[in-house]
Design an enzyme around this catalytic site. Structure first.
Site, PDB file in Angstrom:
ATOM      1  N   HIS A  89       0.827  -1.135   0.087  1.00 42.43           N
ATOM      2  CA  HIS A  89       0.008   0.068   0.021  1.00 42.43           C
ATOM      3  C   HIS A  89       0.908   1.163   0.134  1.00 42.43           C
ATOM      4  O   HIS A  89       1.844   1.002   0.325  1.00 42.43           O
ATOM      5  CB  HIS A  89      -0.915  -0.181   1.129  1.00 42.43           C
ATOM      6  CG  HIS A  89      -2.055   1.155   0.993  1.00 42.43           C
ATOM      7  ND1 HIS A  89      -1.961   2.362   1.260  1.00 42.43           N
ATOM      8  CD2 HIS A  89      -3.429   0.703   0.689  1.00 42.43           C
ATOM      9  CE1 HIS A  89      -2.898   3.097   1.001  1.00 42.43           C
ATOM     10  NE2 HIS A  89      -3.735   2.163   0.631  1.00 42.43           N
ATOM     11  N   GLU A 163      -4.378   2.261  -7.411  1.00 38.01           N
ATOM     12  CA  GLU A 163      -4.534   3.261  -6.373  1.00 38.01           C
ATOM     13  C   GLU A 163      -3.678   4.562  -6.840  1.00 38.01           C
ATOM     14  O   GLU A 163      -2.427   4.511  -6.039  1.00 38.01           O
ATOM     15  CB  GLU A 163      -4.392   2.712  -4.933  1.00 38.01           C
ATOM     16  CG  GLU A 163      -5.333   1.804  -4.519  1.00 38.01           C
ATOM     17  CD  GLU A 163      -5.447   1.594  -3.238  1.00 38.01           C
ATOM     18  OE1 GLU A 163      -6.799   1.715  -2.590  1.00 38.01           O
ATOM     19  OE2 GLU A 163      -4.422   1.945  -2.141  1.00 38.01           O
TER      20      GLU A 163
END
Ligand code: 13P
Length: 240
Positions: A89, A163
């Site tokens: 992430h 993302e």
């Protein structure tokens, strides 16, 4: 095809009381047959949510056990009944300093343990400002390094979450990517991985349908909206 809706709670909520309240409200959210839903809470809440939801973790170390103080192994998570693990992430890359080399080891370890990997990739704002071609190249570079320890045939087993960093709701001036922009990047990612790719970045109840009705986009990874039961319900409905 079944669309995925994965809620990333990040480092929230702050207390057990709040978690219990959230679980109660989420319990009432109906999930259709054609959608897969999972919740990725902080590690300490995983056992509490175990009987209620399909679970994902937000990280896992690359080794099975040993002298790695503070780390959690993928087999510990698997033994707890966890199905997914988010790796790479951008918040871990930025705040913890995770490198592509470390992420590659974590991916390998998680796959060996039998967890389904959700690998997050995405470009920073400065890159998107240079244009789509530069952004695709940046993401391609991340994928090549992050997946470098896997055999080519295993790459398609990794679920990639596109993302863009600038689209994450907690970034200053964040706004979601357009469904067209996300789909264009996702097509480029799929050429490399040949597997599923989902989108994350300011997905909410109002915009989820725009992303999820596109055939290129295999699901959504909402952060902030997954902590709001009504928003999460709308996203699941859009995925159904
Ligand atoms: P937001 O949905 O809050 O933008 O977070 C996206 C994200 O980082 C999920 O992993």
């Amino acid at each position: 095809m079944q669309k995925l809706t994965i809620g990333n709670w990040k480092m929230n909520p702050g207390s057990l009381v709040e978690v219990k309240k959230l679980v109660q409200s989420l319990d009432k959210v109906k999930v259709g047959k054609n959608v897969s839903v999972a919740i990725c809470p902080p590690f300490v809440y995983l056992p509490l949510l175990k009987t209620k939801f399909t679970l994902g973790a937000q990280d896992a170390f690359g080794e099975e056990k040993g002298a790695y103080t503070g780390e959690i192994s993928p087999s510990m998570l698997k033994n707890l009944g966890v199905e997914y693990v988010i790796l790479g992430h951008s918040e871990r890359r930025i705040h913890i300093g995770e490198t592509d080399e470390l992420i590659a080891k974590k991916i390998k370890g998680a796959m060996v343990a039998g967890l389904k990997v959700i690998l997050c990739v995405g470009e920073p704002l400065a890159m998107r400002k240079k244009g789509m071609a530069a952004s695709k190249k940046y993401v391609e570079g991340q994928l090549k390094k992050d997946l470098s320890l896997l055999k080519p045939k295993d790459r398609s087993k990794v679920i990639v979450a596109y993302e863009p960093i600038w689209a994450i709701s907690t970034m200053p001036g964040a706004k979601p990517d357009s469904p067209e922009g996300a789909a264009e990047m996702i097509v480029s990612i799929k050429k490399i991985t040949k597997g599923k790719v989902i989108y994350g970045g300011s997905v909410n109840g109002a915009n989820a349908r725009g992303f999820l009705e596109r055939k290129e986009i295999d699901g959504a990874l909402p952060g902030g909206a997954s902590l709001k039961p009504e928003e999460f319900r709308k996203i699941i409905e859009a995925a159904s």
